[in-house]
Write an enzyme that holds these catalytic residues in place. Structure first.
Site, PDB file in Angstrom:
ATOM      1  N   CYS A 432     -56.938-124.442  32.780  1.00 32.36           N
ATOM      2  CA  CYS A 432     -56.107-123.980  31.663  1.00 32.36           C
ATOM      3  C   CYS A 432     -54.890-124.863  31.434  1.00 32.36           C
ATOM      4  CB  CYS A 432     -55.681-122.531  31.867  1.00 32.36           C
ATOM      5  SG  CYS A 432     -54.691-122.251  33.350  1.00 32.36           S
ATOM      6  N   CYS A 614     -17.162-135.941  12.300  1.00 37.37           N
ATOM      7  CA  CYS A 614     -16.114-135.088  12.848  1.00 37.37           C
ATOM      8  C   CYS A 614     -16.445-133.645  12.513  1.00 37.37           C
ATOM      9  CB  CYS A 614     -14.764-135.472  12.252  1.00 37.37           C
ATOM     10  SG  CYS A 614     -13.434-134.337  12.707  1.00 37.37           S
ATOM     11  N   CYS A 617     -13.461-132.239   9.854  1.00 40.31           N
ATOM     12  CA  CYS A 617     -13.300-132.703   8.469  1.00 40.31           C
ATOM     13  C   CYS A 617     -14.537-133.399   7.921  1.00 40.31           C
ATOM     14  CB  CYS A 617     -12.100-133.633   8.362  1.00 40.31           C
ATOM     15  SG  CYS A 617     -12.308-135.210   9.240  1.00 40.31           S
ATOM     16  N   CYS A 625     -14.907-135.134  23.201  1.00 37.42           N
ATOM     17  CA  CYS A 625     -14.222-134.468  24.300  1.00 37.42           C
ATOM     18  C   CYS A 625     -15.209-133.600  25.068  1.00 37.42           C
ATOM     19  CB  CYS A 625     -13.049-133.626  23.782  1.00 37.42           C
ATOM     20  SG  CYS A 625     -12.142-132.809  25.125  1.00 37.42           S
ATOM     21  N   CYS A 628     -14.118-130.000  25.789  1.00 43.68           N
ATOM     22  CA  CYS A 628     -14.171-129.019  24.696  1.00 43.68           C
ATOM     23  C   CYS A 628     -15.554-128.374  24.578  1.00 43.68           C
ATOM     24  CB  CYS A 628     -13.824-129.691  23.362  1.00 43.68           C
ATOM     25  SG  CYS A 628     -12.062-129.987  23.118  1.00 43.68           S
ATOM     26  N   CYS A 646      -8.025-135.552  13.634  1.00 44.32           N
ATOM     27  CA  CYS A 646      -8.366-134.188  14.035  1.00 44.32           C
ATOM     28  C   CYS A 646      -8.284-134.025  15.547  1.00 44.32           C
ATOM     29  CB  CYS A 646      -9.767-133.822  13.537  1.00 44.32           C
ATOM     30  SG  CYS A 646      -9.878-133.655  11.731  1.00 44.32           S
ATOM     31  N   HIS A 651      -5.996-131.430  20.212  1.00 45.35           N
ATOM     32  CA  HIS A 651      -5.541-131.552  21.594  1.00 45.35           C
ATOM     33  C   HIS A 651      -4.023-131.466  21.746  1.00 45.35           C
ATOM     34  CE1 HIS A 651      -9.659-133.271  21.931  1.00 45.35           C
ATOM     35  NE2 HIS A 651      -9.637-132.586  23.063  1.00 45.35           N
ATOM     36  N   HIS A 659      -7.186-131.860  28.562  1.00 44.55           N
ATOM     37  CA  HIS A 659      -8.479-132.460  28.207  1.00 44.55           C
ATOM     38  C   HIS A 659      -8.388-133.982  28.192  1.00 44.55           C
ATOM     39  CE1 HIS A 659     -10.293-128.664  26.084  1.00 44.55           C
ATOM     40  NE2 HIS A 659      -9.775-128.400  27.279  1.00 44.55           N
ATOM     41  N   HIS A 696     -51.493-118.480  34.443  1.00 44.57           N
ATOM     42  CA  HIS A 696     -52.459-118.876  33.414  1.00 44.57           C
ATOM     43  C   HIS A 696     -51.710-119.439  32.210  1.00 44.57           C
ATOM     44  CE1 HIS A 696     -56.010-119.036  30.981  1.00 44.57           C
ATOM     45  NE2 HIS A 696     -55.520-118.184  30.093  1.00 44.57           N
TER      46      HIS A 696
END
Length: 781
Positions: A432, A614, A617, A625, A628, A646, A651, A659, A696
């Site tokens: 099988c 991004c 935006c 990151c 994140c 951004c 951050h 981060h 199976h």
């Protein structure tokens, strides 16, 4: 004697209503159709619904110079007067007897299945009062005798033909296991003792007597595609049987003819294919080599060439092969669009799409659709009547003849050839894992077809030939592979020394795929992973998760992203085929009760190189990151990428000051689009899922574009006999899978596995391996 053009014959061949030139056929007030397919965005009506319209209106519409593409029809239901404009190509005609039987089935999907498979429907037409039968009731089978056949509800304007049921009196030890005494809703239809009666539709009733073949068209002496000789005015003529009809106890034969028949007018002769209405006996029309017509009242000798003498003519022919056939007026050329068995035909038949308008239909035979092509381009003949197209023989490289391919099954071919019992790949002795893997990879996808044709060392060539000629091509052309061919492949693998238990023990699919792809056929690795600047290669990817994943009802998209995140991996390139093993410990211990197979897998953010957007935006992303990943601000999980502006804003928040964003690698020379939101994302399509339950393996395959286009395959669904018996594979539609995949995660979370419809539970609860393909990368790999 009269003649009707083939166009009219294709319309009326299944339908017993009066029309010019067709004698004294029975007439009805309405014509009836079953809806065989519908647009996926229309919720109702459903495929399997029955519709009708007045006969005179239908005939009037079809006699127009341009036959309509749509017909306005009424849905056959009690208390329903609604009408619909339906595509003519989406319907198939029904005779009254078929309507009566199919109307007894309340479920549209079951009605459509019975219509397509035909066997139960045809057998039910032979059942009469007094026939000994078995009837299925509440999952059990009881023996009885038919005491009544007919409706148990009244006809109405909106439902002129109510369903026909079988009233059965139970016999012997099964007496008293019924639920009535022959009455239904206080109306008596037959008489029997209390609780000894059952009313059931045809699909639950089976005759205990062997079926008796009718004469005429079921005789082996005359079949579709037979070449025959006939006599008219003491002159010998030749022709080939194109269609066979039995109307009112009389036999009619549709044939191709030569154009020198004296008693037909020039208009009819200009179309070399027409319908001849002659009262003939099948014993008067005998097969004869290389000829095509009918005879009345005179017998003749059979002169059929031995089968072995013609084998060389059609060996190697497969779907999409270019072939020629000899008609009365010469050779005609076409392409094989369908291969299989027609009802009551013993030989393998083919459906040809001809180069010109010398056919008899648009891909239908006896009202059943087998493929699609323009009207008058389809011709059904025996496979043995076909030869490779001689116009291209000089261009053929005979050294590669045995490496001819058959393309994956289309949506229509799956529905016509691949569904039912004894379909798919027949299992044998713990096979099988191999059956499910091969069926998933090759039945409806060509993503790995390259491994079937790549240059292979001589010692490995027999395995490649077995895989192609004995397994993949038969699966795609006939819808069935015998278990002996799978055993042959296992024996070949065992002889190579990779495992001494390939022919006896159960393996894992990934073990088999690794052997066949890497060690035998040396296929280029499907997957290239980037980790710490180094590229690793593999054929499958096992998903591993850390202990802090927090996932409860994950999608495959989430699982893959979490696995890549925890292992620090990226894709070096988009794979043509991505084989993902679900997170579990061995075969028995699953990490999740349910997993949602993502229909699309977006791998854009998993690539180590390439432009990304991004997530705030939509402009070109330059920063990623990792910290994140589990931040719920933008999404519960997933890779987070930003443009520089951004990223600085995100951050600057106190919770993200720790981060450590990193720069993304952007391809050299990449110029950002003026409209960044049109950036193309790299996505892969789910085309199959392997599942395992109690050791199976089975598989689910997405075979068409619609959400409900799913089939379920089990190579050992049933078994005939014990030690010396054999397994019965089965493939059946499972549209319920599409219904669940459209649900939101919250809706799915509330679905109790034991209450899920059909086989959907196995897909969501037992997923072992998900297979994805990139339609773009398939072109280059």
């Amino acid at each position: 004697m009269c003649a009707v053009c083939v166009f009219c014959v294709s319309l009326y061949s299944r339908y017993p209503f009066t029309s010019p030139g067709l004698g004294n056929m029975a007439s009805t007030d309405n014509v009836y159709f079953i809806l065989t397919k519908k647009d996926e965005w229309i919720a109702f009506p459903k495929a399997g619904s029955i519709f009708f319209m007045p006969e005179n209106k239908f005939i009037s519409e079809m006699k127009k110079s341009s036959p309509p593409l749509k017909l306005r029809m009424r849905l056959m239901k009690h208390h329903s007067g609604r009408e619909y404009d339906l595509e003519t190509n989406d319907m198939e005609q029904l005779c009254v007897e078929e309507v009566e039987l199919l109307q007894a089935l309340p479920d549209d999907a079951e009605r459509l299945r019975c219509f397509r498979e035909r066997h139960d429907l045809q057998a039910a037409m032979q059942l009469v009062i007094g026939t000994e039968v078995t009837v299925e009731e509440a999952g059990k089978k009881f023996r009885g005798v038919i005491q009544y056949t007919g409706p148990i509800t009244s006809a109405s304007i909106s439902c002129p033909i109510p369903g026909s049921f079988f009233g059965i009196e139970l016999q012997g030890p099964d007496r008293g296991k019924g639920h009535c005494d022959g009455t239904y809703r206080n109306v008596r239809y037959f008489t029997c003792d209390k609780n000894c009666g059952i009313f059931a539709p045809f699909n639950r009733v089976s005759s205990l007597l062997p079926s008796v073949q009718e004469p005429s068209f079921q005789s082996e002496r005359l079949e579709l595609g037979d070449r025959v000789t006939y006599f008219i005015d003491d002159k010998c003529r030749h022709g080939m049987v194109l269609d066979l009809l039995e109307i009112g106890g009389r036999c009619f034969v549709q044939i191709s003819t030569v154009s020198n028949i004296p008693f037909f007018n020039s208009k009819i002769i200009s179309n070399p294919f027409f319908f001849v209405c002659l009262f003939v006996f099948y014993i008067c029309i005998m097969p004869q080599p290389n000829t095509f017509f009918i005879a009345e009242g005179e017998s003749m000798d059979v002169d059929t060439p031995p089968e072995a003498d013609t084998d060389y003519l059609y060996m190697g022919l497969s779907l999409n092969s270019m072939v020629e056939v000899t008609l009365g007026e010469g050779n005609t050329y076409g392409i094989i669009r369908w291969i299989g068995k027609l009802p009551d035909r013993s030989e393998t038949m083919v459906g040809l799409e001809l180069d010109d308008n010398k056919g008899v239909s648009d891909g239908t035979f006896k009202g059943q659709r087998y493929f699609n092509c323009p009207m008058k381009r389809a011709l059904f003949v025996k496979l043995s009547s076909c030869r490779p197209d001689s116009r291209f023989q000089n261009q053929t490289d005979h050294s590669t003849a045995e490496l001819q391919t058959v393309p994956p099954m289309s949506t229509e071919q799956v529905e016509q050839l691949l569904t039912g019992r004894m379909k798919g790949i027949q299992g044998h002795c713990n096979s099988c894992y191999m059956d499910a893997a091969l069926f998933s990879l090759f039945s409806c996808s060509s993503v790995l077809d390259s491994m079937l044709f790549k240059s292979t060392p001589p010692q490995d060539a027999p395995i490649q030939r077995t895989l192609l000629n004995d397994i993949v091509n038969p699966l795609r052309s006939n819808g069935f592979v015998e278990g002996k061919h799978i055993m042959k492949l296992r024996q070949q693998l065992q002889k190579h020394g990779y495992s001494q238990s390939f022919t006896t023990d159960e393996k894992d699919p990934e073990e088999f795929l690794s052997v066949i792809m890497h060690h035998i056929l040396a296929l280029d690795p499907l997957l290239k992973l980037s980790a710490a600047g180094k590229v690793q290669e593999s054929y499958c990817y096992q998903i591993f998760l850390d202990q802090n994943h927090r996932l409860v009802l994950p999608t495959v998209q989430q699982l893959l992203e979490h696995s890549f995140h925890s292992a620090g991996l990226k894709l070096a390139e988009v794979p043509s085929c991505l084989i993902l093993q679900m997170p579990r410990f061995g075969k028995k211990f699953k990490m999740f009760d349910k997993i949602i197979p993502s229909l699309e897998l977006d791998v854009t953010d998993l690539l180590s190189e390439g432009p990304q957007q991004c997530m705030v935006c939509g402009t070109l992303a330059q920063i990623e990151c990792i910290d994140c990943f589990k931040d719920p601000l933008f999404s519960p999980t997933g890779f987070k990428v930003f443009c520089r502006n951004c990223s600085e804003q995100v951050h600057s928040h106190p919770q993200r000051l720790s981060h450590k964003p990193e720069s993304l690698e952007i391809p050299k020379g990449y110029v950002e689009r003026k409209n960044p939101h049109t950036m193309i994302r790299d996505k892969m399509e789910l085309f199959a899922v392997l599942c395992i339950e109690t050791s199976h393996y089975v598989s689910f395959v997405k075979y068409g574009p619609n959400t409900e286009d799913w089939i379920f395959f089990d190579s050992m669904a049933d078994r005939q006999g014990e030690t010396d018996g054999f397994n019965i594979p089965e493939v059946h539609p499972c549209p319920e899978v599409g219904e669940y995949l459209k649900m939101s995660p919250s809706e799915l979370a509330h679905q109790a596995p034991r209450d899920m419809k059909g086989v959907a539970k196995r897909l969501f609860c037992d997923a072992y391996m998900c297979l994805y393909q990139s339609t773009t990368m398939c072109l280059y790999r």
